[in-house]
Design a protein around this motif. Structure first.
Motif, PDB file in Angstrom:
ATOM      1  N   HIS A  62     -10.347  -2.022  -5.803  1.00  0.00           N
ATOM      2  CA  HIS A  62     -10.473  -1.155  -4.594  1.00  0.00           C
ATOM      3  C   HIS A  62     -11.698  -0.365  -4.483  1.00  0.00           C
ATOM      4  O   HIS A  62     -11.737   0.666  -3.634  1.00  0.00           O
ATOM      5  CB  HIS A  62      -9.251  -0.343  -4.339  1.00  0.00           C
ATOM      6  CG  HIS A  62      -8.049  -1.134  -3.568  1.00  0.00           C
ATOM      7  ND1 HIS A  62      -6.740  -0.740  -3.737  1.00  0.00           N
ATOM      8  CD2 HIS A  62      -7.851  -2.581  -3.553  1.00  0.00           C
ATOM      9  CE1 HIS A  62      -5.893  -1.798  -3.262  1.00  0.00           C
ATOM     10  NE2 HIS A  62      -6.594  -2.798  -3.347  1.00  0.00           N
ATOM     11  N   PHE A 113      -4.945   4.358  -0.020  1.00  0.00           N
ATOM     12  CA  PHE A 113      -3.342   3.879   0.075  1.00  0.00           C
ATOM     13  C   PHE A 113      -2.639   4.962  -0.857  1.00  0.00           C
ATOM     14  O   PHE A 113      -3.020   5.462  -1.846  1.00  0.00           O
ATOM     15  CB  PHE A 113      -3.219   2.421  -0.488  1.00  0.00           C
ATOM     16  CG  PHE A 113      -3.907   1.586   0.135  1.00  0.00           C
ATOM     17  CD1 PHE A 113      -4.432   1.565   1.354  1.00  0.00           C
ATOM     18  CD2 PHE A 113      -4.644   0.519  -0.678  1.00  0.00           C
ATOM     19  CE1 PHE A 113      -4.828   0.391   2.114  1.00  0.00           C
ATOM     20  CE2 PHE A 113      -5.404  -0.351  -0.121  1.00  0.00           C
ATOM     21  CZ  PHE A 113      -5.624  -0.455   1.413  1.00  0.00           C
ATOM     22  N   GLN A 158     -13.123   0.705   1.738  1.00  0.00           N
ATOM     23  CA  GLN A 158     -12.112   1.276   0.724  1.00  0.00           C
ATOM     24  C   GLN A 158     -12.810   2.387  -0.202  1.00  0.00           C
ATOM     25  O   GLN A 158     -12.186   3.299  -0.378  1.00  0.00           O
ATOM     26  CB  GLN A 158     -11.649   0.248  -0.036  1.00  0.00           C
ATOM     27  CG  GLN A 158     -11.043  -0.930   0.558  1.00  0.00           C
ATOM     28  CD  GLN A 158      -9.637  -1.371  -0.224  1.00  0.00           C
ATOM     29  OE1 GLN A 158      -8.821  -0.985  -0.267  1.00  0.00           O
ATOM     30  NE2 GLN A 158      -9.872  -2.673  -0.767  1.00  0.00           N
ATOM     31  N   PHE A 208      -2.829   1.035   7.240  1.00  0.00           N
ATOM     32  CA  PHE A 208      -2.094   1.310   5.889  1.00  0.00           C
ATOM     33  C   PHE A 208      -2.393   2.839   5.412  1.00  0.00           C
ATOM     34  O   PHE A 208      -1.891   2.876   4.351  1.00  0.00           O
ATOM     35  CB  PHE A 208      -2.737   0.150   4.800  1.00  0.00           C
ATOM     36  CG  PHE A 208      -2.515  -1.323   5.168  1.00  0.00           C
ATOM     37  CD1 PHE A 208      -1.064  -1.571   5.269  1.00  0.00           C
ATOM     38  CD2 PHE A 208      -3.310  -2.138   5.482  1.00  0.00           C
ATOM     39  CE1 PHE A 208      -0.848  -3.073   5.692  1.00  0.00           C
ATOM     40  CE2 PHE A 208      -3.094  -3.454   5.599  1.00  0.00           C
ATOM     41  CZ  PHE A 208      -1.677  -4.148   5.960  1.00  0.00           C
ATOM     42  N   SER A 241      -0.617   3.656  -3.005  1.00  0.00           N
ATOM     43  CA  SER A 241      -0.605   3.015  -4.156  1.00  0.00           C
ATOM     44  C   SER A 241      -1.992   3.250  -5.024  1.00  0.00           C
ATOM     45  O   SER A 241      -1.954   2.926  -6.258  1.00  0.00           O
ATOM     46  CB  SER A 241      -0.662   1.413  -3.847  1.00  0.00           C
ATOM     47  OG  SER A 241      -1.608   1.183  -3.164  1.00  0.00           O
ATOM     48  N   PRO A 261       0.835  -1.071  -0.097  1.00  0.00           N
ATOM     49  CA  PRO A 261      -0.061   0.070   0.144  1.00  0.00           C
ATOM     50  C   PRO A 261       0.808   1.339  -0.090  1.00  0.00           C
ATOM     51  O   PRO A 261       0.564   2.223  -0.360  1.00  0.00           O
ATOM     52  CB  PRO A 261      -0.951  -0.096   1.221  1.00  0.00           C
ATOM     53  CG  PRO A 261      -0.193  -1.013   2.287  1.00  0.00           C
ATOM     54  CD  PRO A 261       0.574  -1.857   1.136  1.00  0.00           C
TER      55      PRO A 261
END
Ligand code: HEM
Length: 256
Positions: free
Chosen positions: A134, A195, A172, A143, A197, A106
């Motif tokens: 996600h 995140f 999420q 995270f 990412s 993440p």
């Protein structure tokens, strides 16, 4: 589960193993990206037991994970995502915790994400497409709690209130939490993703795809179907009883 299975030793059910014949070795389930994160193993076990009762030694655990991903995508998308998922995968007989370092994390930046997908034969476009998963599911606060200041302020305030404990789970996708839809891409633009990412998909290199996915009806859904099919081909074992492949009788252990 499917993503984590395919990225380590190919889509061979290695992520499901609790134990192998390689003694003293932790399996993928104990690897940092998996432990306390992956769930649903009991659902796979139940499906396997039902299939073995009806039709023994025929459907691999690797295929069960692939079909579960296909069917979950279908129902969670309100039947809009139809993945043509081929079967025929055999199950592996090895699983090592330390090999889970092939999974991106993440906190990965764009280069790291692209690199880990490229290592599995997937393009940057496919990485962006698959990240759209996600749009469903939950994630633990540890995270993303370092990124509240980079998020949409209303969402950050809400998440701060939910994140009293690092291991608390939050949605999420705060907008449509339980639907597999293209909302994730609007969330990337609106700084409503969790995140690093996810947030890095806002980069110059990937933003065109993000906005296309967010705005063009049906475009992401078709790309997701294809990318899941492609991911399902990574390192597939096709020869039973050779090269350490088999149809397992129970998904969490190798056949004796
Ligand atoms: C691009 C790189 C990716 C990274 C860094 C990443 C990372 C993560 C992390 C950290 C979580 C939360 C785990 C936890 O709280 O314990 C998560 C959840 C999840 N991820 Fe990813 N992921 C990535 C790609 C994918 C892909 C390709 C898929 C599927 C196609 C996927 C599907 C999911 C799902 C469904 C959840 C929710 C699981 C649940 O509710 O139990 N992710 N991901």
């Amino acid at each position: 589960l499917f993503f984590h299975d395919c990225f380590v030793r190919g889509c061979d059910g290695s992520v499901l193993l609790n134990t192998t014949n390689s003694k003293n070795s932790d399996t993928e389930r104990e690897g940092p990206p998996n432990q306390n994160s992956l769930r649903g193993f009991e659902v796979v076990d139940e499906a396997k037991a039902a299939i073995e009762a009806a039709c023994p030694d025929t459907v691999s655990c690797a295929d069960i994970v692939a079909y579960a991903a296909r069917d979950a995508s279908y129902f969670l998308s309100d039947r809009k995502i139809n993945i043509q998922m081929p079967g025929g995968r055999y199950d592996g007989r090895e699983s090592f915790s330390n090999e889970t370092d092939q999974l991106p994390g993440p906190f990965s930046n764009l280069t790291a994400l692209q690199g880990s997908f490229a290592a599995k034969g997937l393009t940057s476009d496919e990485m962006v497409t698959l990240s759209g998963a996600h749009t469903i599911g939950r994630a633990r606060c540890l995270f993303f709690s370092s990124r509240f200041s980079e998020m949409d302020s209303a969402l950050a305030a809400k998440l701060r209130a939910q994140c009293g404990n690092d291991n608390n789970n939050v949605n999420q996708d705060d907008v449509t939490p339980d639907v597999l839809d293209k909302q994730y891409y609007q969330n990337v633009v609106d700084k409503k993703v969790l995140f690093t990412s996810d947030a890095v998909l806002n980069s110059t290199e990937t933003i065109t795809q993000v906005t296309e996915n967010a705005n063009m009806a049906g475009a992401w859904e078709r790309k997701f179907e294809k990318a899941m099919e492609t991911m399902g081909k990574i390192g597939v074992k096709t020869i039973g009883n050779q090269q350490g492949a088999e149809i397992r009788k129970v998904c969490w252990r190798v056949n004796s």
